[in-house]
Scaffold this active site. Structure first.
Site, mmCIF file in Angstrom:
data_model
loop_
_atom_site.group_PDB
_atom_site.id
_atom_site.type_symbol
_atom_site.label_atom_id
_atom_site.label_comp_id
_atom_site.label_asym_id
_atom_site.label_seq_id
_atom_site.Cartn_x
_atom_site.Cartn_y
_atom_site.Cartn_z
ATOM 1 N N GLY A 114 35.069 56.162 35.420
ATOM 2 C CA GLY A 114 35.830 55.063 34.809
ATOM 3 C C GLY A 114 35.208 53.722 35.152
ATOM 4 C CB ILE A 172 34.503 58.332 27.676
ATOM 5 C CG1 ILE A 172 35.567 57.233 27.757
ATOM 6 C CG2 ILE A 172 34.978 59.569 28.433
ATOM 7 C CD1 ILE A 172 36.897 57.620 27.121
ATOM 8 C CE1 TYR A 189 47.740 54.289 36.536
ATOM 9 C CE2 TYR A 189 49.556 52.879 37.215
ATOM 10 C CZ TYR A 189 48.219 53.222 37.274
ATOM 11 O OH TYR A 189 47.376 52.504 38.075
ATOM 12 C CE LYS A 244 46.185 55.970 39.340
ATOM 13 N NZ LYS A 244 44.795 56.363 39.671
#
Ligand code: SER
Length: 320
Positions: free
Chosen positions: A10, A37, A141, A145
């Site tokens: 990332g 990506i 999210y 986490k």
């Protein structure tokens, strides 16, 4: 720490774009392999296209490079995550498990995993979140986490994998655009102020959140990763903070430098996410264990952001 080979996943994201350069400065350009990506702007070092869900591609890269460290930054953030919860679970969780399993199997020395203030939620005093409080996140999210922190703890205890983690607050920087977070307003607002345009804020004026300036966040990350093993006592994730403010206070701080700056408040779905997060977090364990101390205040951060963005605009560079 010579002969490091460091993979960053990332790496094209808000933190990654800045961390890459900091790692290159510390360990040399040859030591750093950026993966994402999509290609990454302004990166002169090695880049490899990698989807973190591609276990085979990840293993191959780790082996070929003789990798010693992984900074696993690839994730879908809080606001974007709510649009497709199951895909967010898959990318954030399967991605992490691929990293941890590969790191264990290939003898990686150290793994960095970013957690977030999004792990906090219901059932605690949101005026100041402690280190060891129940984690009942409101977003997918945040769920990923919180689970990820526990997976790091598990791999450390069961396999001896040296996983280190920070619960980042909202991160503010001029170098890279944020992507899909609830704290993104605190970056966007500076771009409008630097262009002398009015800003429409998607949070309420009173939505106080913990924040940190990018330079401090990067330094905290590198310091945690360089700390002697016995100083890293917390193996889930360390609370980390730089400052806290609400959108009104941030607008007022900007007005010290841009007196005519105008802000309207039109809260959207992100306000409910912000309201579920703590207003401040107590990072005294990070301070005690490995010497964390932020250097930027609201005022010095505001000035530095405006100076850099105005310079970019004056020299015709994109500000994102
Ligand atoms: N800045 C992130 C977000 O808003 C929190 O980790 O999603």
């Amino acid at each position: 720490m010579q002969n490091e080979k460091i993979i960053v996943t990332g790496a094209g994201g808000q933190i990654g774009q800045v961390l890459l350069h900091a790692l290159a400065e510390r360990y040399g350009l040859q030591a750093v392999i950026a993966t994402d990506i999509r290609p990454i702007p302004n990166w002169e070092g090695r880049f490899v296209t990698l989807n973190v869900l591609d276990r085979h591609g990840l293993e191959k890269l780790v082996e070929e490079q003789g990798t010693t460290q992984i900074y696993h930054l690839a994730a879908i953030l809080s606001a974007s995550g709510e649009k497709d919860p199951l895909m967010t679970w898959q990318v954030n969780m399967d991605g992490l498990l691929n990293i941890l399993d590969t790191a264990r199997d290939k003898g990686i020395e150290r793994v960095f995993y970013p957690s977030s203030i999004a792990v906090f939620g219901a059932g605690i005093d949101l005026r100041q979140a402690g280190q060891d409080v129940p984690l009942i996140p409101s977003t997918v999210y945040g769920i990923t986490k919180a689970a990820g922190e526990n997976w790091g703890y598990y791999y450390y205890n069961r396999y001896g994998l040296d996983v280190r983690s920070l619960r980042y607050p909202g991160i503010i920087g001029y170098q890279s655009p944020p992507g899909g977070g609830t704290t993104d307003y605190a970056v966007d607002i500076f771009h409008y102020a630097a262009r002398r345009e009015a800003y429409t804020c998607f949070l309420e004026s009173t939505a106080r959140l913990p924040m940190i300036y990018m330079d401090d966040a990067i330094r905290a990350t590198l310091d945690l990763m360089a700390a002697p093993k016995d100083q890293v006592r917390i193996r889930t994730s360390y609370n980390l903070s730089g400052m806290d403010f609400d959108p009104q206070e941030l607008a007022d701080s900007i007005r010290e430098f841009v007196p005519d700056f105008k802000v309207n408040f039109v809260p959207d779905f992100r306000q409910a996410i912000a309201a579920s997060w703590p207003q401040r977090i107590d990072d005294s364990d990070a301070r005690q264990d490995w010497g964390w101390a932020p250097t930027y205040s609201l005022r010095s951060m505001t000035k530095d952001m405006l100076d850099h963005l105005e310079e970019k605009i004056a020299s015709g560079q994109p500000t994102h």
